[in-house]
Design a protein around this motif. Sequence first.
Motif, mmCIF file in Angstrom:
data_model
loop_
_atom_site.group_PDB
_atom_site.id
_atom_site.type_symbol
_atom_site.label_atom_id
_atom_site.label_comp_id
_atom_site.label_asym_id
_atom_site.label_seq_id
_atom_site.Cartn_x
_atom_site.Cartn_y
_atom_site.Cartn_z
ATOM 1 N N MET A 44 0.830 -1.211 0.000
ATOM 2 C CA MET A 44 0.000 0.000 0.000
ATOM 3 C C MET A 44 0.866 1.263 0.000
ATOM 4 O O MET A 44 0.551 2.265 -0.654
ATOM 5 N N GLN A 45 1.967 1.226 0.737
ATOM 6 C CA GLN A 45 2.897 2.363 0.750
ATOM 7 C C GLN A 45 3.422 2.624 -0.650
ATOM 8 O O GLN A 45 3.469 3.780 -1.113
ATOM 9 N N ASP A 46 3.809 1.564 -1.361
ATOM 10 C CA ASP A 46 4.325 1.716 -2.727
ATOM 11 C C ASP A 46 3.250 2.276 -3.652
ATOM 12 O O ASP A 46 3.534 3.114 -4.515
ATOM 13 N N GLU A 47 1.998 1.801 -3.476
ATOM 14 C CA GLU A 47 0.911 2.280 -4.328
ATOM 15 C C GLU A 47 0.629 3.771 -4.060
ATOM 16 O O GLU A 47 0.386 4.553 -4.998
ATOM 17 N N PHE A 48 0.660 4.177 -2.773
ATOM 18 C CA PHE A 48 0.417 5.586 -2.418
ATOM 19 C C PHE A 48 1.517 6.479 -3.005
ATOM 20 O O PHE A 48 1.240 7.572 -3.537
ATOM 21 N N ILE A 49 2.760 6.033 -2.906
ATOM 22 C CA ILE A 49 3.879 6.805 -3.468
ATOM 23 C C ILE A 49 3.732 6.902 -4.982
ATOM 24 O O ILE A 49 4.038 7.945 -5.579
ATOM 25 N N ARG A 50 3.247 5.827 -5.592
ATOM 26 C CA ARG A 50 3.036 5.880 -7.049
ATOM 27 C C ARG A 50 2.024 6.966 -7.416
ATOM 28 O O ARG A 50 2.224 7.732 -8.377
ATOM 29 N N PHE A 72 3.252 17.794 1.591
ATOM 30 C CA PHE A 72 4.040 16.711 2.176
ATOM 31 C C PHE A 72 4.852 16.071 1.048
ATOM 32 O O PHE A 72 4.487 16.157 -0.128
ATOM 33 N N THR A 73 5.958 15.435 1.447
ATOM 34 C CA THR A 73 6.878 14.837 0.458
ATOM 35 C C THR A 73 6.828 13.300 0.546
ATOM 36 O O THR A 73 6.162 12.724 1.408
ATOM 37 N N ILE A 74 7.586 12.688 -0.375
ATOM 38 C CA ILE A 74 7.672 11.210 -0.366
ATOM 39 C C ILE A 74 8.308 10.734 0.927
ATOM 40 O O ILE A 74 7.902 9.728 1.510
ATOM 41 N N GLN A 75 9.298 11.477 1.385
ATOM 42 C CA GLN A 75 9.940 11.100 2.640
ATOM 43 C C GLN A 75 8.944 11.160 3.793
ATOM 44 O O GLN A 75 8.961 10.314 4.697
#
Length: 904
Positions: A860-866, A888-891
Amino acid sequence: MTAIKHALQRDIFTPNDERLLSIVNVCKAGKKKKNCFLCATVTTERPVQVKVVKVKKSDKGDFYKRQIAWALRDLAVVDAKDAVKENPEFDLHFEKIYKWVASSTAEKNAFISCIWKLNQRYLRKKIDFVNVSSQLLEELPKVTEESVPSGENQSVTGGDEEVVDEYQELNAREEQDIEIMMEGCECAISNAEAFAEKLSRELQVLDGANIQSIMASEKQVNILMKLLDEALKEVDQIELKLSSYEEMLQSVKEQMNQISESNHLIHLSNTNNVKLLSEIEFLVNHMDLAKGHIKALQEGDLASSRGIEACTNAADALLQCMNVALRPGHDMLLAVQQQQQRFSDLREHFARRLASHLNNVFVQQFTQALLQLYNRSSFLLVPGHDQSSTLAQHSVELTLPNHHPFHRDLLRYAKLMEWLKSTDYGKYEGLTKNYMDYLSRLYEREIKDFFEVAKIKMTGTTKESKKFGLHGSSGKLTGSTSSLNKLSVQSSGNRRSQSSSLLDMGNMSASDLDVADRTKFDKIFEQVLSELEPLCLAEQDFISKFFKLQQHPSMPGTVTEADDLDGGLLSRQHNSGTALPVSSEKDMIRQMMTKIFRCIEPELNNLIALGDKIDSFNSLYMLVKMSHHVWTAQNVDPASFLSTTLGNVLVTVKRNFDKCISNQIRQMEEVKISKKSKVGILPFVAEFEEFAGLAESIFKNAERRGDLDKAYTKLIRGVFVNVEKVANESQKTPRDVVMMENFHHIFATLSRLKISCLEAEKKEAKQKYTDHLQSYVIYSLGQPLEKLNHFFEGVEARVAQGIREEEVSYQLAFNKQELRKVIKEYPGKEVKKGLDNLYKKVDKHLCEEENLLQVVWHSMQDEFIRQYKHFEGLIARCYPGSGVTMEFTIQDILDYCSSIAQSH
């Protein structure tokens, strides 16, 4: 024609070392008359070759040339067309048929006659002459080629003195003389008849001169006649002397005749005496039985080794005397008849005595074995002791009694049994029936007691053993099968119930069963088979040796009914008066073994049923063990009793195994899931893991691996289908979670066990796990920045309508101010709160045992970052130089996800 023959011989055949024997002037039938010559020739060198040569005149007409030649051996048929009427036509059949018309019938007949005579003399293969007059076909005199000198003028003759051809080859000197003669006569060539008449006149002159020369020698003839008269007188004197000698020898001849007749009578008398002595010696040597043998047959001790040996030697000697091949007329002698009757009486007496003694030995051994069995059973039933403790102590001795001492004692009589089989088959058959009757009862009691102890060991009973009826005069264990089945159910109180199976959801799972109990069952079952196998092989080996039956491998017989075990086969063979063939003796061994061990197959089936009721997994152990023992027995003898019996039992074990697999699949279909609790790992998925792990350990290097692979295929298909069915029916847990967790578990199980036949299913399970993981992540994550998502969906729609990306900011609804307004609604705090709620939701859906929460959360984290990167890309393309960015940033996303995971 003579001149033509001479010219052809000189110009064509002499250079080729050939002689022309016959010639005929011919033309082809039905065509223009182009004359040619057919010539019959032979070679002057050996071996002689006979040919038919076609010669024709050159176009210029000044010389002849050789056109074609056929070997006479290639000629198949000569057809003269008509044997009665004169006809110049004839056919020669070589590789094809040649039709000719001769210039005259006489020439044709002379040519055909020459061909026939050449065929008779030189060829082994005879030519077929059709429509030829018998007068032309006359036999040649049998003159060999060697009888004719080489190099001389040879002619082919027929009859006695008939000359085939008047032509005779001339030598060089004769040719020179003829040429000189012809040069001296002007008409030698122009007028042949005048030249021949001149020669005839000169020949007559020469004949007259010869006669005058003979008459001039009369004086010499008179002297010769005088000498002949004197020779005749001398012959007469010699004849007189010979007559006197003959008279003198006549008296000597008569005396010699008398001496010869006397010598013949003496020789005849001596010959008769020698033959009579030979016959008497033959009868005495072959039909005289020693007194010691007679005494051994009548009174010999059949209980001691020395007595048995003496009786065996005596029986063999008696059999030799009875089977001696008498010469013609011996059976008419009174002494021979009396001796034969005496031998027959001795045989009958000894056969009765031997059969009676062996029957007593059978009874004695049977009684002794029963006594040993009684003592063994009495040890189990010591009065005043707790039967359960006694059984537990005795259960270590799961062995069958050893019959080797009995076999050793009986094998001393093996040669006598062979003698009885060949001399009195009825008594031999009776002993066979008695032995089978005694042994079948003895083995039945021993084997049943053995199986009762095995069943008690399998159930692991202590106090429950009192429920068995341990009674009887022989101390036999008489617990019924139903009581054993009841005991097996009661003794599994902390395990599965009687109907337990791999997928029995209402009872305890297979993991609750003690692995030590399964190992104990495996050892007991193996020990049972290991005890039965040498027992059967030892008995079969003894039967073949004692009853003198062949053990060579042969095709299985067709006589299998129980009636034949009572001697039907033996009686038919005995009544027919013929010895048992190898295949019939092989059948007899198998039939005897079937009757003696008739209780083995039912007892094995009962034991298998008990093991299957105790634990359905036991069918795996039994299939492997039974298959191994069947394979071993078939390697020894595929048609033996042991191989057949174990093969039949193996069919039952295989059916139980298939039934176990079918029950598991059926109970997969009947599984029900609670509507109030989350699903997690389905019970039958965990059960499959246990089944596969156990099966892999059991079937390692097993002969029946193919059966397990088929079962795997059926089970895994059932697991796949029913996982999807439960997922579709699940209300509390999302379908993707049920599919993801269970297929992840299946994939992990197959990867760990490395089952080669399920490689395709392993890949399929991985694919299903991956697909449903992605589907669940996308569905659960949804659109965490909902308004921002709707805003950029509108931007993408404008771009799709044809507006350039850098011009989208000029649209009123999608200008920079609207973008900043939407971004302000999603500060970092709100984002973190939304992710925290999502984590809690996922945690409620997933089960703890599979431990996939972190995997799902990371996805889910990877999908949100995508999605975040996608929004940033649209801002950079559609709002260049605006300086608008997310709050907010990716970090920050990584930190939010990490802190949420750690806090829970």
